[in-house]
Motif scaffolding. Structure first.
Motif, PDB file in Angstrom:
ATOM      1  N   THR A 150      66.667 127.243 -16.624  1.00 32.09           N
ATOM      2  CA  THR A 150      67.148 127.025 -15.271  1.00 32.09           C
ATOM      3  C   THR A 150      66.122 126.144 -14.551  1.00 32.09           C
TER       4      THR A 150
ATOM      5  N   ALA B 224      71.734 131.089  -1.676  1.00 33.97           N
ATOM      6  CA  ALA B 224      71.655 130.916  -3.136  1.00 33.97           C
ATOM      7  C   ALA B 224      72.967 131.356  -3.785  1.00 33.97           C
TER       8      ALA B 224
ATOM      9  N   HIS C 219      79.098 124.250  -4.965  1.00 30.76           N
ATOM     10  CA  HIS C 219      79.110 125.047  -3.729  1.00 30.76           C
ATOM     11  C   HIS C 219      77.730 125.560  -3.310  1.00 30.76           C
ATOM     12  N   LYS C 220      76.677 125.201  -4.063  1.00 34.36           N
ATOM     13  CA  LYS C 220      75.348 125.703  -3.697  1.00 34.36           C
ATOM     14  C   LYS C 220      74.560 124.581  -3.007  1.00 34.36           C
TER      15      LYS C 220
ATOM     16  N   ASN D 245      67.042 131.585  -9.345  1.00 30.66           N
ATOM     17  CA  ASN D 245      67.838 132.107  -8.224  1.00 30.66           C
ATOM     18  C   ASN D 245      67.293 133.449  -7.745  1.00 30.66           C
TER      19      ASN D 245
ATOM     20  N   SER E 103      75.394 133.422 -16.534  1.00 31.67           N
ATOM     21  CA  SER E 103      76.310 132.373 -16.998  1.00 31.67           C
ATOM     22  C   SER E 103      75.738 131.668 -18.234  1.00 31.67           C
TER      23      SER E 103
ATOM     24  N   ASP F  22      69.964 124.250 -16.338  1.00 29.93           N
ATOM     25  CA  ASP F  22      70.892 124.805 -15.358  1.00 29.93           C
ATOM     26  C   ASP F  22      70.368 124.433 -13.970  1.00 29.93           C
TER      27      ASP F  22
ATOM     28  N   HIS G 207      70.368 132.924 -15.801  1.00 21.38           N
ATOM     29  CA  HIS G 207      71.482 133.603 -15.132  1.00 21.38           C
ATOM     30  C   HIS G 207      72.453 134.101 -16.209  1.00 21.38           C
TER      31      HIS G 207
ATOM     32  N   SER H  92      83.435 125.226 -12.255  1.00 22.02           N
ATOM     33  CA  SER H  92      82.218 125.951 -11.839  1.00 22.02           C
ATOM     34  C   SER H  92      81.089 125.673 -12.816  1.00 22.02           C
ATOM     35  N   ALA H  93      79.893 126.061 -12.418  1.00 22.56           N
ATOM     36  CA  ALA H  93      78.746 125.959 -13.324  1.00 22.56           C
ATOM     37  C   ALA H  93      78.959 126.873 -14.527  1.00 22.56           C
ATOM     38  N   THR H  94      79.540 128.031 -14.280  1.00 21.09           N
ATOM     39  CA  THR H  94      79.778 128.988 -15.367  1.00 21.09           C
ATOM     40  C   THR H  94      80.679 128.374 -16.436  1.00 21.09           C
TER      41      THR H  94
ATOM     42  N   ALA I 144      76.447 123.309  -9.711  1.00 19.58           N
ATOM     43  CA  ALA I 144      77.460 124.094  -8.992  1.00 19.58           C
ATOM     44  C   ALA I 144      77.655 123.414  -7.644  1.00 19.58           C
TER      45      ALA I 144
ATOM     46  N   SER J  98      71.938 124.614 -11.117  1.00 16.46           N
ATOM     47  CA  SER J  98      72.819 125.185 -10.085  1.00 16.46           C
ATOM     48  C   SER J  98      72.108 125.361  -8.755  1.00 16.46           C
ATOM     49  N   GLN J  99      70.797 125.651  -8.802  1.00 15.48           N
ATOM     50  CA  GLN J  99      70.051 125.879  -7.557  1.00 15.48           C
ATOM     51  C   GLN J  99      69.196 124.674  -7.173  1.00 15.48           C
TER      52      GLN J  99
HETATM   53  C1  LIG Z   1      70.953 129.698 -11.558  1.00 17.92           C
HETATM   54  C2  LIG Z   1      72.442 129.874 -11.544  1.00 17.92           C
HETATM   55  N1  LIG Z   1      73.164 129.441 -12.589  1.00 17.92           N
HETATM   56  C3  LIG Z   1      74.499 129.546 -12.625  1.00 17.92           C
HETATM   57  C4  LIG Z   1      75.200 130.120 -11.584  1.00 17.92           C
HETATM   58  C5  LIG Z   1      76.686 130.230 -11.689  1.00 17.92           C
HETATM   59  O1  LIG Z   1      77.354 129.533 -10.692  1.00 17.92           O
HETATM   60  P1  LIG Z   1      78.929 129.745 -10.477  1.00 17.92           P
HETATM   61  O2  LIG Z   1      79.105 131.224 -10.202  1.00 17.92           O
HETATM   62  O3  LIG Z   1      79.263 128.902  -9.318  1.00 17.92           O
HETATM   63  O4  LIG Z   1      79.617 129.348 -11.715  1.00 17.92           O
HETATM   64  C6  LIG Z   1      74.496 130.602 -10.488  1.00 17.92           C
HETATM   65  C7  LIG Z   1      75.211 131.261  -9.361  1.00 17.92           C
HETATM   66  O5  LIG Z   1      74.747 132.187  -8.760  1.00 17.92           O
HETATM   67  C8  LIG Z   1      73.084 130.474 -10.461  1.00 17.92           C
HETATM   68  O6  LIG Z   1      72.354 130.911  -9.420  1.00 17.92           O
END
Ligand SMILES: Cc1ncc(COP(=O)(O)O)c(C=O)c1O
Length: 383
Positions: free
Chosen positions: A150, A9, A204-205, A154, A102, A179, A100, A73-75, A202, A181-182
Protein backbone atom coordinates in the motif's frame (compact mmCIF):
# COMPACT_ATOMS: atom_id res chain seq x y z
CA UNK A 1 -25.13 21.34 15.45
CA UNK A 2 -23.42 20.48 12.15
CA UNK A 3 -21.58 17.18 12.13
CA UNK A 4 -17.81 17.40 12.02
CA UNK A 5 -16.61 14.74 9.60
CA UNK A 6 -13.20 13.18 10.24
CA UNK A 7 -13.59 9.94 8.26
CA UNK A 8 -12.05 11.02 4.98
CA UNK A 9 -9.96 7.84 4.69
CA UNK A 10 -13.23 5.92 4.32
CA UNK A 11 -14.42 8.41 1.73
CA UNK A 12 -13.80 12.13 1.34
CA UNK A 13 -16.77 14.27 2.29
CA UNK A 14 -17.91 16.76 1.27
CA UNK A 15 -16.91 16.65 -2.37
CA UNK A 16 -16.08 19.91 -4.16
CA UNK A 17 -19.21 21.81 -5.30
CA UNK A 18 -18.15 21.45 -8.95
CA UNK A 19 -18.24 17.66 -8.56
CA UNK A 20 -21.85 17.73 -7.36
CA UNK A 21 -22.81 20.13 -10.14
CA UNK A 22 -21.21 18.24 -13.02
CA UNK A 23 -22.42 14.83 -11.83
CA UNK A 24 -25.95 16.19 -11.56
CA UNK A 25 -25.74 17.71 -15.03
CA UNK A 26 -24.47 14.47 -16.58
CA UNK A 27 -27.08 12.42 -14.75
CA UNK A 28 -29.82 14.62 -16.20
CA UNK A 29 -28.51 15.15 -19.72
CA UNK A 30 -26.32 12.14 -20.58
CA UNK A 31 -27.78 9.10 -18.81
CA UNK A 32 -26.85 6.84 -21.71
CA UNK A 33 -24.68 3.80 -22.23
CA UNK A 34 -21.36 5.25 -23.35
CA UNK A 35 -19.39 3.24 -25.88
CA UNK A 36 -22.47 1.27 -26.86
CA UNK A 37 -24.20 3.56 -29.36
CA UNK A 38 -23.12 5.86 -32.15
CA UNK A 39 -25.76 8.52 -31.62
CA UNK A 40 -24.82 11.99 -30.42
CA UNK A 41 -25.58 11.53 -26.71
CA UNK A 42 -23.61 8.28 -26.52
CA UNK A 43 -20.69 9.96 -28.27
CA UNK A 44 -20.75 12.84 -25.80
CA UNK A 45 -20.76 10.43 -22.85
CA UNK A 46 -17.90 8.47 -24.42
CA UNK A 47 -15.94 11.71 -24.78
CA UNK A 48 -16.26 12.39 -21.06
CA UNK A 49 -14.84 8.95 -20.34
CA UNK A 50 -11.97 9.41 -22.80
CA UNK A 51 -11.13 12.86 -21.40
CA UNK A 52 -11.20 11.54 -17.84
CA UNK A 53 -8.91 8.68 -18.79
CA UNK A 54 -6.44 11.11 -20.34
CA UNK A 55 -6.53 13.40 -17.29
CA UNK A 56 -5.98 10.46 -14.94
CA UNK A 57 -3.06 9.32 -17.12
CA UNK A 58 -1.60 12.86 -17.02
CA UNK A 59 -1.92 12.92 -13.24
CA UNK A 60 0.47 9.96 -12.88
CA UNK A 61 2.59 10.75 -15.96
CA UNK A 62 1.36 7.67 -17.81
CA UNK A 63 2.17 8.07 -21.52
CA UNK A 64 -0.01 5.25 -22.83
CA UNK A 65 -3.31 6.67 -21.54
CA UNK A 66 -5.27 3.63 -22.77
CA UNK A 67 -3.55 1.70 -20.00
CA UNK A 68 -5.48 3.63 -17.38
CA UNK A 69 -8.14 1.01 -16.61
CA UNK A 70 -11.46 2.00 -15.05
CA UNK A 71 -13.30 -0.37 -12.71
CA UNK A 72 -16.07 0.26 -10.21
CA UNK A 73 -13.72 0.30 -7.18
CA UNK A 74 -10.20 -0.26 -5.93
CA UNK A 75 -11.37 -3.62 -4.58
CA UNK A 76 -12.50 -4.75 -8.01
CA UNK A 77 -9.22 -3.54 -9.55
CA UNK A 78 -7.19 -5.50 -6.98
CA UNK A 79 -9.26 -8.61 -7.64
CA UNK A 80 -8.72 -8.23 -11.39
CA UNK A 81 -4.97 -8.03 -10.79
CA UNK A 82 -4.60 -10.72 -8.13
CA UNK A 83 -6.86 -13.24 -9.83
CA UNK A 84 -5.34 -12.36 -13.20
CA UNK A 85 -1.79 -13.36 -12.13
CA UNK A 86 -0.44 -16.81 -12.81
CA UNK A 87 -0.47 -19.00 -9.68
CA UNK A 88 1.04 -22.25 -8.45
CA UNK A 89 2.18 -23.57 -5.07
CA UNK A 90 5.75 -22.28 -5.53
CA UNK A 91 4.89 -18.60 -5.82
CA UNK A 92 6.37 -16.34 -3.14
CA UNK A 93 4.13 -13.37 -2.49
CA UNK A 94 5.34 -10.50 -0.33
CA UNK A 95 2.93 -8.12 1.34
CA UNK A 96 3.42 -5.33 3.84
CA UNK A 97 1.71 -5.53 7.24
CA UNK A 98 -0.33 -2.47 6.21
CA UNK A 99 -2.34 -4.20 3.49
CA UNK A 100 -6.09 -3.74 3.31
CA UNK A 101 -8.49 -6.67 3.03
CA UNK A 102 -9.01 -5.82 -0.62
CA UNK A 103 -5.49 -7.28 -1.04
CA UNK A 104 -5.51 -9.77 1.81
CA UNK A 105 -8.79 -11.55 1.14
CA UNK A 106 -8.20 -12.29 -2.56
CA UNK A 107 -4.66 -13.45 -1.68
CA UNK A 108 -6.00 -15.62 1.12
CA UNK A 109 -8.46 -17.19 -1.34
CA UNK A 110 -5.58 -17.89 -3.75
CA UNK A 111 -3.58 -19.42 -0.89
CA UNK A 112 -6.46 -21.75 -0.05
CA UNK A 113 -6.64 -22.87 -3.67
CA UNK A 114 -2.92 -23.14 -4.56
CA UNK A 115 -1.01 -23.19 -1.26
CA UNK A 116 1.16 -20.15 -2.12
CA UNK A 117 3.63 -18.60 0.35
CA UNK A 118 2.47 -15.24 1.65
CA UNK A 119 5.34 -13.51 3.43
CA UNK A 120 5.14 -10.30 5.45
CA UNK A 121 7.78 -7.63 4.87
CA UNK A 122 9.38 -7.03 8.29
CA UNK A 123 8.22 -4.16 10.46
CA UNK A 124 10.21 -2.22 13.05
CA UNK A 125 8.11 -1.93 16.20
CA UNK A 126 10.30 0.84 17.58
CA UNK A 127 9.65 3.16 14.60
CA UNK A 128 6.33 1.78 13.30
CA UNK A 129 7.96 1.76 9.87
CA UNK A 130 9.07 -1.01 7.51
CA UNK A 131 12.44 -2.66 8.05
CA UNK A 132 13.92 -2.40 4.55
CA UNK A 133 17.16 -4.24 5.38
CA UNK A 134 15.12 -7.12 6.76
CA UNK A 135 13.05 -7.06 3.57
CA UNK A 136 16.14 -7.25 1.36
CA UNK A 137 17.51 -10.23 3.31
CA UNK A 138 14.19 -12.03 3.02
CA UNK A 139 13.99 -11.29 -0.72
CA UNK A 140 17.46 -12.82 -1.14
CA UNK A 141 16.50 -15.95 0.82
CA UNK A 142 13.12 -16.48 -0.80
CA UNK A 143 12.97 -14.63 -4.09
CA UNK A 144 9.78 -12.65 -4.57
CA UNK A 145 7.45 -13.45 -7.47
CA UNK A 146 4.78 -10.91 -6.58
CA UNK A 147 4.89 -7.95 -4.20
CA UNK A 148 1.94 -5.93 -2.89
CA UNK A 149 2.42 -2.67 -1.02
CA UNK A 150 0.00 0.00 0.00
CA UNK A 151 1.31 3.53 -0.65
CA UNK A 152 -0.22 5.23 2.40
CA UNK A 153 -1.46 3.18 5.36
CA UNK A 154 -5.17 3.69 5.97
CA UNK A 155 -4.50 3.02 9.67
CA UNK A 156 -1.44 5.08 10.59
CA UNK A 157 -1.01 7.48 7.65
CA UNK A 158 2.53 6.13 7.11
CA UNK A 159 3.83 6.84 3.60
CA UNK A 160 5.57 3.61 2.65
CA UNK A 161 8.96 3.72 0.86
CA UNK A 162 7.41 2.33 -2.32
CA UNK A 163 10.27 3.32 -4.60
CA UNK A 164 12.76 1.32 -2.52
CA UNK A 165 10.36 -1.63 -2.30
CA UNK A 166 9.92 -1.63 -6.09
CA UNK A 167 13.68 -1.33 -6.66
CA UNK A 168 14.45 -4.28 -4.40
CA UNK A 169 11.63 -6.38 -5.87
CA UNK A 170 12.64 -5.61 -9.44
CA UNK A 171 16.13 -6.99 -8.75
CA UNK A 172 14.29 -10.35 -8.76
CA UNK A 173 11.94 -9.42 -11.64
CA UNK A 174 8.96 -9.57 -9.31
CA UNK A 175 5.62 -8.14 -10.43
CA UNK A 176 4.78 -5.26 -8.11
CA UNK A 177 1.35 -3.83 -7.33
CA UNK A 178 0.94 -0.61 -5.37
CA UNK A 179 -2.34 0.14 -3.67
CA UNK A 180 -2.61 3.91 -4.05
CA UNK A 181 -6.17 4.14 -2.69
CA UNK A 182 -5.06 6.60 0.00
CA UNK A 183 -2.54 8.53 -2.07
CA UNK A 184 -3.50 9.11 -5.71
CA UNK A 185 -4.47 12.77 -6.12
CA UNK A 186 -2.69 13.66 -2.86
CA UNK A 187 0.91 12.51 -3.31
CA UNK A 188 2.56 13.07 -6.70
CA UNK A 189 3.03 9.72 -8.47
CA UNK A 190 5.19 9.29 -11.55
CA UNK A 191 4.55 5.72 -12.68
CA UNK A 192 7.67 5.33 -14.78
CA UNK A 193 9.95 6.77 -12.08
CA UNK A 194 8.56 4.45 -9.42
CA UNK A 195 8.60 1.51 -11.82
CA UNK A 196 5.83 -0.70 -10.39
CA UNK A 197 3.64 -2.81 -12.68
CA UNK A 198 0.20 -1.91 -11.37
CA UNK A 199 -1.09 1.12 -9.44
CA UNK A 200 -4.58 0.88 -7.97
CA UNK A 201 -6.77 3.87 -7.12
CA UNK A 202 -10.14 4.61 -5.51
CA UNK A 203 -11.89 7.63 -7.04
CA UNK A 204 -13.94 8.40 -3.93
CA UNK A 205 -11.00 8.92 -1.55
CA UNK A 206 -8.05 11.27 -2.19
CA UNK A 207 -9.34 11.97 -5.71
CA UNK A 208 -12.61 13.51 -4.35
CA UNK A 209 -14.93 11.80 -6.85
CA UNK A 210 -18.05 9.81 -5.95
CA UNK A 211 -18.26 6.08 -5.22
CA UNK A 212 -18.40 3.80 -8.26
CA UNK A 213 -15.12 4.68 -9.97
CA UNK A 214 -11.76 3.09 -9.23
CA UNK A 215 -9.23 1.35 -11.37
CA UNK A 216 -5.60 0.66 -12.04
CA UNK A 217 -2.66 1.77 -14.11
CA UNK A 218 -1.36 -1.08 -16.24
CA UNK A 219 2.28 -0.10 -16.50
CA UNK A 220 3.64 -3.54 -17.28
CA UNK A 221 4.45 -6.00 -20.01
CA UNK A 222 3.15 -8.78 -17.74
CA UNK A 223 -0.03 -10.19 -19.26
CA UNK A 224 -2.85 -10.51 -16.74
CA UNK A 225 -5.46 -13.14 -17.48
CA UNK A 226 -8.89 -11.70 -18.16
CA UNK A 227 -10.87 -12.42 -15.04
CA UNK A 228 -14.03 -10.51 -15.85
CA UNK A 229 -15.48 -10.98 -19.28
CA UNK A 230 -18.64 -9.61 -20.81
CA UNK A 231 -20.02 -6.92 -23.05
CA UNK A 232 -17.68 -4.22 -24.32
CA UNK A 233 -19.82 -2.61 -27.03
CA UNK A 234 -17.32 -3.83 -29.65
CA UNK A 235 -16.57 -7.03 -31.63
CA UNK A 236 -19.88 -8.47 -30.38
CA UNK A 237 -19.88 -11.70 -32.39
CA UNK A 238 -16.55 -12.74 -30.89
CA UNK A 239 -16.89 -14.79 -27.68
CA UNK A 240 -13.33 -13.94 -26.64
CA UNK A 241 -12.70 -10.59 -25.00
CA UNK A 242 -11.11 -8.08 -27.41
CA UNK A 243 -7.40 -7.74 -26.69
CA UNK A 244 -7.10 -3.96 -26.92
CA UNK A 245 -6.55 -1.66 -23.94
CA UNK A 246 -8.52 -0.52 -21.98
CA UNK A 247 -11.47 -2.61 -23.25
CA UNK A 248 -9.87 -5.95 -22.36
CA UNK A 249 -10.15 -5.18 -18.61
CA UNK A 250 -13.34 -3.11 -18.76
CA UNK A 251 -16.26 -5.47 -19.37
CA UNK A 252 -19.72 -4.10 -18.44
CA UNK A 253 -21.47 -0.78 -19.00
CA UNK A 254 -19.33 2.12 -17.80
CA UNK A 255 -20.66 4.15 -14.88
CA UNK A 256 -20.87 7.52 -16.61
CA UNK A 257 -22.10 9.33 -13.49
CA UNK A 258 -19.15 8.26 -11.37
CA UNK A 259 -16.69 8.87 -14.17
CA UNK A 260 -18.17 12.35 -14.64
CA UNK A 261 -17.59 12.99 -10.93
CA UNK A 262 -13.94 12.03 -11.41
CA UNK A 263 -13.74 14.27 -14.46
CA UNK A 264 -14.88 17.24 -12.35
CA UNK A 265 -12.76 16.37 -9.32
CA UNK A 266 -9.61 16.16 -11.47
CA UNK A 267 -10.32 19.67 -12.77
CA UNK A 268 -10.81 20.86 -9.19
CA UNK A 269 -7.54 19.24 -8.08
CA UNK A 270 -5.72 20.85 -11.03
CA UNK A 271 -7.21 24.28 -10.24
CA UNK A 272 -5.97 24.15 -6.65
CA UNK A 273 -2.68 22.58 -7.67
CA UNK A 274 -1.04 19.36 -6.53
CA UNK A 275 1.56 21.14 -4.40
CA UNK A 276 -1.09 23.22 -2.62
CA UNK A 277 -3.27 20.19 -1.89
CA UNK A 278 -0.30 18.36 -0.38
CA UNK A 279 0.96 21.37 1.63
CA UNK A 280 -2.49 22.09 3.03
CA UNK A 281 -2.86 18.49 4.14
CA UNK A 282 0.63 18.47 5.66
CA UNK A 283 -0.03 21.62 7.67
CA UNK A 284 -3.38 20.37 8.95
CA UNK A 285 -1.91 17.00 9.85
CA UNK A 286 0.89 18.68 11.81
CA UNK A 287 -1.66 20.81 13.64
CA UNK A 288 -3.79 17.74 14.42
CA UNK A 289 -0.82 15.84 15.85
CA UNK A 290 0.38 18.79 17.93
CA UNK A 291 -3.08 19.31 19.41
CA UNK A 292 -3.76 15.60 20.01
CA UNK A 293 -0.54 15.34 22.01
CA UNK A 294 -2.16 17.64 24.62
CA UNK A 295 -4.85 15.05 25.44
CA UNK A 296 -4.06 13.21 28.71
CA UNK A 297 -3.70 9.42 28.35
CA UNK A 298 -3.50 9.44 24.55
CA UNK A 299 -1.37 6.93 22.68
CA UNK A 300 -0.65 7.93 19.08
CA UNK A 301 0.39 5.36 16.46
CA UNK A 302 2.68 7.42 14.24
CA UNK A 303 5.74 6.54 12.18
CA UNK A 304 8.97 7.73 13.76
CA UNK A 305 9.82 10.04 10.86
CA UNK A 306 6.89 12.36 10.37
CA UNK A 307 8.20 13.30 6.92
CA UNK A 308 6.75 9.91 5.98
CA UNK A 309 3.27 10.64 7.24
CA UNK A 310 0.12 12.30 5.97
CA UNK A 311 -3.52 12.89 6.74
CA UNK A 312 -4.49 9.93 8.92
CA UNK A 313 -3.90 9.67 12.69
CA UNK A 314 -4.80 6.65 14.78
CA UNK A 315 -4.84 6.68 18.59
CA UNK A 316 -6.30 5.16 21.74
CA UNK A 317 -7.19 6.73 25.06
CA UNK A 318 -6.08 5.01 28.25
CA UNK A 319 -8.94 3.16 29.92
CA UNK A 320 -11.17 3.07 26.84
CA UNK A 321 -11.87 0.64 24.03
CA UNK A 322 -11.51 2.32 20.64
CA UNK A 323 -15.22 1.99 19.85
CA UNK A 324 -16.23 3.72 23.11
CA UNK A 325 -14.48 6.89 21.99
CA UNK A 326 -16.22 6.76 18.62
CA UNK A 327 -19.61 6.32 20.24
CA UNK A 328 -19.08 9.21 22.70
CA UNK A 329 -17.72 11.56 20.02
CA UNK A 330 -20.73 10.82 17.85
CA UNK A 331 -23.44 10.88 20.50
CA UNK A 332 -22.26 13.79 22.63
CA UNK A 333 -20.22 15.94 20.24
CA UNK A 334 -21.49 15.20 16.69
CA UNK A 335 -18.00 14.26 15.60
CA UNK A 336 -17.64 11.39 13.10
CA UNK A 337 -14.46 9.29 13.35
CA UNK A 338 -13.93 5.66 12.50
CA UNK A 339 -12.99 3.08 15.11
CA UNK A 340 -11.98 -0.57 14.87
CA UNK A 341 -9.52 -2.43 12.65
CA UNK A 342 -10.16 -0.42 9.46
CA UNK A 343 -10.15 -3.56 7.21
CA UNK A 344 -6.39 -3.91 7.81
CA UNK A 345 -6.02 -7.32 9.47
CA UNK A 346 -2.24 -7.55 10.04
CA UNK A 347 -1.05 -4.26 11.49
CA UNK A 348 -2.98 -4.40 14.76
CA UNK A 349 -0.94 -7.29 16.07
CA UNK A 350 2.18 -5.17 15.57
CA UNK A 351 0.64 -2.03 17.10
CA UNK A 352 -0.73 -4.05 20.07
CA UNK A 353 -4.20 -2.75 19.32
CA UNK A 354 -6.08 -6.03 18.98
CA UNK A 355 -7.13 -6.01 22.67
CA UNK A 356 -8.30 -2.41 22.36
CA UNK A 357 -10.49 -3.49 19.46
CA UNK A 358 -8.43 -1.42 17.05
CA UNK A 359 -7.84 2.30 17.03
CA UNK A 360 -9.71 5.57 16.87
CA UNK A 361 -8.90 7.01 13.46
CA UNK A 362 -9.09 10.68 12.53
CA UNK A 363 -8.62 11.24 8.81
CA UNK A 364 -8.50 14.68 7.29
CA UNK A 365 -9.89 15.99 4.03
CA UNK A 366 -9.33 19.24 2.18
CA UNK A 367 -12.39 20.84 3.80
CA UNK A 368 -11.50 20.16 7.45
CA UNK A 369 -10.44 23.23 9.42
CA UNK A 370 -8.19 23.87 12.39
CA UNK A 371 -11.30 25.00 14.30
CA UNK A 372 -12.79 21.55 13.82
CA UNK A 373 -9.56 20.03 15.11
CA UNK A 374 -9.80 22.30 18.18
CA UNK A 375 -13.37 21.10 18.80
CA UNK A 376 -12.22 17.47 18.57
CA UNK A 377 -9.37 18.03 21.01
CA UNK A 378 -11.67 19.81 23.50
CA UNK A 379 -14.10 16.88 23.27
CA UNK A 380 -11.33 14.34 23.88
CA UNK A 381 -10.10 16.34 26.87
CA UNK A 382 -13.64 16.33 28.30
CA UNK A 383 -13.88 12.56 27.92
C1 LIG B 1 -5.64 1.22 1.46
C2 LIG B 1 -6.97 0.85 0.89
N1 LIG B 1 -7.01 -0.02 -0.14
C3 LIG B 1 -8.17 -0.38 -0.72
C4 LIG B 1 -9.38 0.12 -0.27
C5 LIG B 1 -10.63 -0.33 -0.94
O1 LIG B 1 -11.34 0.71 -1.53
P1 LIG B 1 -12.83 0.47 -2.06
O2 LIG B 1 -13.62 0.01 -0.85
O3 LIG B 1 -13.27 1.78 -2.56
O4 LIG B 1 -12.79 -0.57 -3.10
C6 LIG B 1 -9.38 1.00 0.80
C7 LIG B 1 -10.66 1.54 1.34
O5 LIG B 1 -10.84 1.74 2.50
C8 LIG B 1 -8.15 1.38 1.39
O6 LIG B 1 -8.09 2.24 2.42
Amino acid sequence: MAIIYFDNAATTFPKPESVYRFTDEVQRTLPVNAGRGSYKLAREATKIIDDTRREMANLVRLMRHERMIFTSSATLALNEIILGLEWNEYKNVYITPFEHNSVMRPLHAVRKKYGINIIEIPFDKSTLELDLDGMKSLFAMKNPDYVFATHVSNVTGYILPVKQIVESAKAFNAVVTLDCSQSMGLIPINVSEIGADFYVFAGHKTLYAHFGIGGFVYNSEYKLQKVITGGTGSDSLNLDMPDNFPTVYEAASPDINSIASLNASLKWLADIGAANILNEKKKKTEYLITRLKEVPGIELYLPHNLENHIGIVSFNLKGYMAEDIGIILDADFDIAVRTGYHCAPLIHDLLNTIDKRGTVRVSLGYFNTNDQIDTLVSALKEI
